[in-house]
Write an enzyme that holds these catalytic residues in place. Structure first.
Site, PDB file in Angstrom:
ATOM      1  N   ASP A 263       0.321   6.959  -3.211  1.00  0.00           N
ATOM      2  CA  ASP A 263       0.844   6.067  -2.165  1.00  0.00           C
ATOM      3  C   ASP A 263       2.177   6.585  -1.599  1.00  0.00           C
ATOM      4  O   ASP A 263       3.130   6.786  -2.342  1.00  0.00           O
ATOM      5  CB  ASP A 263       1.038   4.685  -2.829  1.00  0.00           C
ATOM      6  CG  ASP A 263       1.564   3.614  -1.877  1.00  0.00           C
ATOM      7  OD1 ASP A 263       1.662   3.859  -0.665  1.00  0.00           O
ATOM      8  OD2 ASP A 263       1.845   2.494  -2.385  1.00  0.00           O
TER       9      ASP A 263
ATOM     10  N   ASP B 247      -6.055  -3.938   4.613  1.00  0.00           N
ATOM     11  CA  ASP B 247      -6.119  -2.514   4.964  1.00  0.00           C
ATOM     12  C   ASP B 247      -6.924  -1.709   3.945  1.00  0.00           C
ATOM     13  O   ASP B 247      -7.067  -0.495   4.083  1.00  0.00           O
ATOM     14  CB  ASP B 247      -4.712  -1.924   5.174  1.00  0.00           C
ATOM     15  CG  ASP B 247      -3.789  -2.156   3.997  1.00  0.00           C
ATOM     16  OD1 ASP B 247      -4.014  -3.127   3.233  1.00  0.00           O
ATOM     17  OD2 ASP B 247      -2.834  -1.379   3.826  1.00  0.00           O
TER      18      ASP B 247
ATOM     19  N   HIS C 160      12.771 -11.038  -0.847  1.00  0.00           N
ATOM     20  CA  HIS C 160      11.526 -10.274  -0.862  1.00  0.00           C
ATOM     21  C   HIS C 160      11.761  -8.970  -1.608  1.00  0.00           C
ATOM     22  O   HIS C 160      12.869  -8.436  -1.616  1.00  0.00           O
ATOM     23  CB  HIS C 160      11.091  -9.977   0.579  1.00  0.00           C
ATOM     24  CG  HIS C 160       9.787  -9.257   0.662  1.00  0.00           C
ATOM     25  ND1 HIS C 160       8.611  -9.828   0.235  1.00  0.00           N
ATOM     26  CD2 HIS C 160       9.463  -8.023   1.115  1.00  0.00           C
ATOM     27  CE1 HIS C 160       7.622  -8.957   0.421  1.00  0.00           C
ATOM     28  NE2 HIS C 160       8.112  -7.864   0.953  1.00  0.00           N
TER      29      HIS C 160
ATOM     30  N   GLY D 268       6.047  -4.016  -2.388  1.00  0.00           N
ATOM     31  CA  GLY D 268       4.943  -3.794  -3.315  1.00  0.00           C
ATOM     32  C   GLY D 268       4.627  -2.324  -3.510  1.00  0.00           C
ATOM     33  O   GLY D 268       3.635  -1.987  -4.156  1.00  0.00           O
ATOM     34  N   HIS D 269       5.468  -1.468  -2.950  1.00  0.00           N
ATOM     35  CA  HIS D 269       5.174  -0.034  -3.002  1.00  0.00           C
ATOM     36  C   HIS D 269       6.249   0.736  -3.767  1.00  0.00           C
ATOM     37  O   HIS D 269       7.426   0.375  -3.760  1.00  0.00           O
ATOM     38  CB  HIS D 269       5.058   0.536  -1.588  1.00  0.00           C
ATOM     39  CG  HIS D 269       3.934  -0.061  -0.800  1.00  0.00           C
ATOM     40  ND1 HIS D 269       2.652   0.428  -0.849  1.00  0.00           N
ATOM     41  CD2 HIS D 269       3.899  -1.127   0.038  1.00  0.00           C
ATOM     42  CE1 HIS D 269       1.873  -0.303  -0.055  1.00  0.00           C
ATOM     43  NE2 HIS D 269       2.612  -1.261   0.493  1.00  0.00           N
TER      44      HIS D 269
ATOM     45  N   HIS E 132       1.221  -4.323  -7.817  1.00  0.00           N
ATOM     46  CA  HIS E 132       1.319  -4.283  -6.360  1.00  0.00           C
ATOM     47  C   HIS E 132       1.671  -5.692  -5.886  1.00  0.00           C
ATOM     48  O   HIS E 132       1.795  -6.609  -6.700  1.00  0.00           O
ATOM     49  CB  HIS E 132      -0.013  -3.776  -5.777  1.00  0.00           C
ATOM     50  CG  HIS E 132       0.016  -3.520  -4.302  1.00  0.00           C
ATOM     51  ND1 HIS E 132       1.084  -2.955  -3.658  1.00  0.00           N
ATOM     52  CD2 HIS E 132      -0.922  -3.743  -3.327  1.00  0.00           C
ATOM     53  CE1 HIS E 132       0.808  -2.866  -2.362  1.00  0.00           C
ATOM     54  NE2 HIS E 132      -0.390  -3.332  -2.132  1.00  0.00           N
TER      55      HIS E 132
ATOM     56  N   ASP F 286      -8.942  -7.270  18.519  1.00  0.00           N
ATOM     57  CA  ASP F 286      -8.623  -8.094  17.355  1.00  0.00           C
ATOM     58  C   ASP F 286      -8.301  -7.247  16.134  1.00  0.00           C
ATOM     59  O   ASP F 286      -7.356  -7.530  15.416  1.00  0.00           O
ATOM     60  CB  ASP F 286      -9.787  -9.032  17.039  1.00  0.00           C
ATOM     61  CG  ASP F 286     -10.091  -9.957  18.216  1.00  0.00           C
ATOM     62  OD1 ASP F 286      -9.130 -10.374  18.891  1.00  0.00           O
ATOM     63  OD2 ASP F 286     -11.267 -10.243  18.469  1.00  0.00           O
TER      64      ASP F 286
ATOM     65  N   ASP G  95     -13.542  -6.578  19.197  1.00  0.00           N
ATOM     66  CA  ASP G  95     -12.976  -7.553  20.136  1.00  0.00           C
ATOM     67  C   ASP G  95     -13.948  -8.725  20.178  1.00  0.00           C
ATOM     68  O   ASP G  95     -15.058  -8.594  20.701  1.00  0.00           O
ATOM     69  CB  ASP G  95     -12.827  -6.903  21.520  1.00  0.00           C
ATOM     70  CG  ASP G  95     -12.257  -7.879  22.552  1.00  0.00           C
ATOM     71  OD1 ASP G  95     -11.913  -9.026  22.188  1.00  0.00           O
ATOM     72  OD2 ASP G  95     -12.162  -7.486  23.732  1.00  0.00           O
TER      73      ASP G  95
END
EC number: 3.1.-.-
Lengths: 557, 557
Positions: A199, A81, A366, A369-370, A145, A54, A445
């Site tokens: 980043d 993340d 779109h 965001g970076h 962001h 998962d 999982d």
């Protein structure tokens, strides 16, 4: 000119425990003497070969071994993340979490789901605020962001200042709140910065990243051009500014808005509660109420822009959504780009939607965001660090940022591409990887955390490729005489009804093998199992060029 | 004005047996009275959910049912999605194959591998040549594509002319041979064309497709800039013009060329034998000979540009290639774009190569082999068909071409978006889908053709997700008394050594279940299996939130 003893010898250790040479699972420890602070605590999504998994969280053995030193977690923003591993990690290392208001709001919802709201301390931090923890001081700096309330961190340590950008872009005209606090980056840069951890996600892309507001204009055009259609827009749940712009269009064009998808409903409720989303009175309706309004007076905002098979949009596309059916007069907008790896599933959904007659718009609604290359150069110029440490990205992204730093005049000695697990010791006198700590992927999982490892995955891979053949037999205790079997059961190998002769022949091979073993008085179970496996395996390979897993099972009565 | 009876009633049936609403597996039947000809005979590569499947070929039940009518196969070019199913299909329908020289050369190699060279008739056709077969006449027209010797077909039937473009692009400056024969398209257009079946692959892309020669310039720049490095270039094996341009650069810059990868070696040998590739004397060397030359005097051309795990480049990247090791001074070029679905594996290889220190160039060293929107408009303008039938593409690509046709003034009645299996009856009086024939995917797994179906795939999926638990027990014949077991064996579920207590508890659940069944005198095997499955399934779900496949097996002695 002589520095104090302390200044001479003290070194800051920067130890990424994840997030380097990969997208996701961001977590980095900063250690100075008896203090450790941790920046971010993210998960990653399973790679293609992690069957049935998962999600993936970082191995934090190093933090557990140094649990007395760990003072707290600083979270840069509310994306999975960067926060997704919190419930798992904080179960083992219960220290306070520091983050901005919306980020804490999202973390709270996560902790609540895990029943951990009462056990974990969270502290809301404002931009400009400084937190003292151990021998560190951490300042939160406003950035932009694809989620609101993102922060860069200035980490003041006795060895010098490290600036960590988190995920960021430069947006001079944000939808909500202020632009990135470039002046503060400059001010800190003038103090003298030891290292910049920047980043790298878009470091391969030239130019500047467009403002989120530019998407608003595109959306407005779509609303203008499709006044007669129902509009369904899929986007990232956490991009509240995008949702705000859709709602603004809905208001302007006199439409009601229904929200679909659990994560979308969640984030919108958190964001509007905390004041990050402004909802005109009565604009939101339940999905059930859609039928009370003419199609052209409604918008549905939904999850599923990445083609996730269980998300609302997928269910609409394949006709299994209980409340929304796609109609030929619908206009469906993907306000998103596919994340690498999701291209095929996104395309699959687009095809399904079009087959239902809908008009599907999936390009250029779109922005990222970076930060792109020129934005990255801007931050380097403001912060002017002694050392460049590219973060957030696969190896090729880190290399791309390293090349940018080289263009800016950094020599390779002052650019440090780290791997997760590297211990970088750094101060004004130098920066060097001096060791490694244990890092890795812990696979989640279902309820199991870490109980699926490489052996289980290898078995799943084998089962997935060619299926399984089970051979069972019953032997008499003592004599070892064959009382029943060998019987064959297979799954995922061939469709047995169409392959009866193959299975009959396989049975003969087994009978022959057992006869031979009996004739030779072989009673050792290990030997019997090996012979059965080899004989059947050879037969199956010869006949089918497949290698199913073969499991011999012996019962004794 | 009255037409003859024949002209009034005769209708051409166009029946795509694959290739529509999908990329790959192109095969279309054209039927008029007692004649059927078939255009292309391709395979497709397995979708993500077709676990363990090697390739997919079309279900040709319709052709088998009408085998007496089938006169021959016309193949437009030598790509797998147009020729890959030939060895499987021609085993069942042995009729002649017509194609241009290189295409036949590639088909020959394929038939040879299947030991079918002696049984299948092939006929090499030249551009401009007409083949009479049944009541059809078929003319081959020169086009350009990412493989040489591609042809469009003009199919003359009693009901009218159909032009099928095959895969094509418009290249005014091809590397080898002539540009597409636009004049002939125009000439046939002036005769009056009933329908145009045109490649939709790039119908979403505005503008024109660049000439293959433009890649030559980029390659030259790379050779110029990397005079001190070994150069390794990955590209599509079948793109002989690309290979030619690399070889031209190698000659210009004084390098020897080594070829790696079975399909690359194969195609280069076919193409140079047949005169499609011109090799300067002594430019080719064996991979073994590389060590005899300084790195900067060598180029390696290799397969693996799509990140295929078994291809030469992947093995170089992960250090398992026996003859080529990547060095920090290498320049590696991807002269290709990732095909949708391959993005992640390609990125994975790029990262690995970079980690070995190589410089990797992976952007803008490629052009497409398919016509973009303006090229498609050009073909429509020349051919000026009555009906537009977009082919080659997923649904969204077909829709994109339909939109182009609408822009050109076609009304929707004259644009036919077909599904595989549709029977389109067409003549000057009209075009209408009048029925469906049986079509489908036949999955090839190892030596098995069609023995893996949906049930097997569903099992593989389940096994891949959560593994399998096997429960075995031995009962006494007659009494039904439990003599041994229930024993548990699992694979791909949990790593048993770390989950002993879970497995112990599962054993208890089974023991309790069997005790209850014995107490209730249950001896029916079906009932016992169901109870065991349910009890264990519930327990496992509660404890782990996973649903492994559970297989109860009863032995009787």
């Amino acid at each position: 000119m002589k520095k104090t003893e302390k200044q001479n010898t003290g070194k800051l250790k920067i130890i990424p425990l994840g997030g380097l040479e990969q997208i996701g699972m961001n977590i980095t420890a900063f250690e100075y003497e008896d203090s450790i602070i941790v920046v971010d605590c993210g998960l990653s999504f399973p790679e293609d070969d992690m069957l049935g998994i998962d999600l993936v969280i970082p191995d934090i053995t190093y933090l557990k071994e140094n649990i007395d030193k760990v003072k707290g977690f600083f979270i840069t923003h509310g994306h999975e993340d960067h926060i997704g591993a919190i419930p798992y990690v904080l179960k083992e290392i219960n220290v306070p979490i520091y983050a901005t208001k919306l980020t804490i709001g999202i973390i709270d919802r996560k902790l609540e789901e895990h029943g951990m709201l009462k056990t974990v301390k969270r502290k809301v931090v404002k931009y400009g605020q400084h937190i003292n923890l151990g021998c560190f001081r951490v300042e939160f700096i406003k950035t932009n962001h694809s989620i609101q309330d993102a922060a860069a961190l200035a980490i003041y340590s006795p060895a010098g200042i490290v600036v960590h950008t988190g995920d960021f872009k430069v947006d001079y005209t944000p939808v909500f709140g202020d632009a990135i606090d470039l002046a503060r980056f400059g001010e800190i840069g003038k103090k003298g910065v030891l290292a910049l951890m920047c980043d790298s996600t878009n470091a391969e892309r030239p130019g500047f990243t467009q403002s989120e507001k530019s998407v608003g204009k595109v959306l407005d055009g779509i609303f203008e051009d499709h006044r007669k259609n129902r509009i369904i827009i899929a986007t990232f749940a956490s991009n509240v500014d995008r949702v705000q712009q859709i709602i603004n269009c809905a208001e302007k064009y006199g439409r009601k808005v229904a929200i679909e998808g659990r994560s979308m409903v969640n984030i919108i409720s958190i964001a509007s509660e905390l004041g990050y989303l402004s909802l005109p009175d009565n604009i939101l309706i339940d999905v059930e109420q859609l039928r009370s309004y003419p199609d052209e007076q409604t918008v549905i905002i939904t999850t599923g822009s990445q083609g996730e098979s269980m998300a609302a949009l997928s269910r609409m596309a394949n006709g299994t959504h209980r409340k929304v059916s796609i109609k030929p007069n619908d206009t469906i907008v993907f306000s998103s780009n596919p994340i690498p790896g999701n291209e095929k599933s996104v395309t699959g959904i687009i095809n399904e939607l079009m087959m239902k007659g809908a008009d599907v718009i999936f390009q250029d609604v779109h922005v990222s965001g970076h930060a792109c290359q020129e934005d990255i150069k801007l931050i380097y110029s403001l912060v002017n660090p002694k050392y460049a440490i590219p973060v957030h990205g696969e190896y090729k992204h880190l290399v791309a940022q390293a090349k940018i730093a080289e263009q800016l005049g950094y020599d390779t000695d002052h650019i440090k591409i780290l791997s997760s697990g590297d211990v970088l010791e750094i101060n004004e006198d130098g920066a060097k990887v001096t060791g490694r700590v244990h890092v890795g992927n812990v696979m989640v999982d279902g309820l199991g955390v870490g109980d699926v490892g490489n052996i289980v995955l290898r078995d799943r891979q084998r089962l997935a490729e060619d299926g399984i053949i089970i051979v069972v037999m019953t032997l008499e205790a003592g004599s070892g005489q064959l009382l029943a079997g060998p019987d064959i059961v297979s799954r995922g190998f061939v469709y047995v009804r169409n392959s009866e002769s193959l299975m009959d022949e396989a049975k003969c091979v087994l009978d022959d093998t057992m006869e031979r073993l009996t004739d030779n008085n072989v009673t050792d179970w290990g030997k019997i199992k090996t012979e059965v496996k080899d004989a059947l395996g050879d037969f199956v390979w010869k006949e089918t060029k497949r290698r199913p897993m073969i499991i011999p099972i012996i019962m004794e009565v």
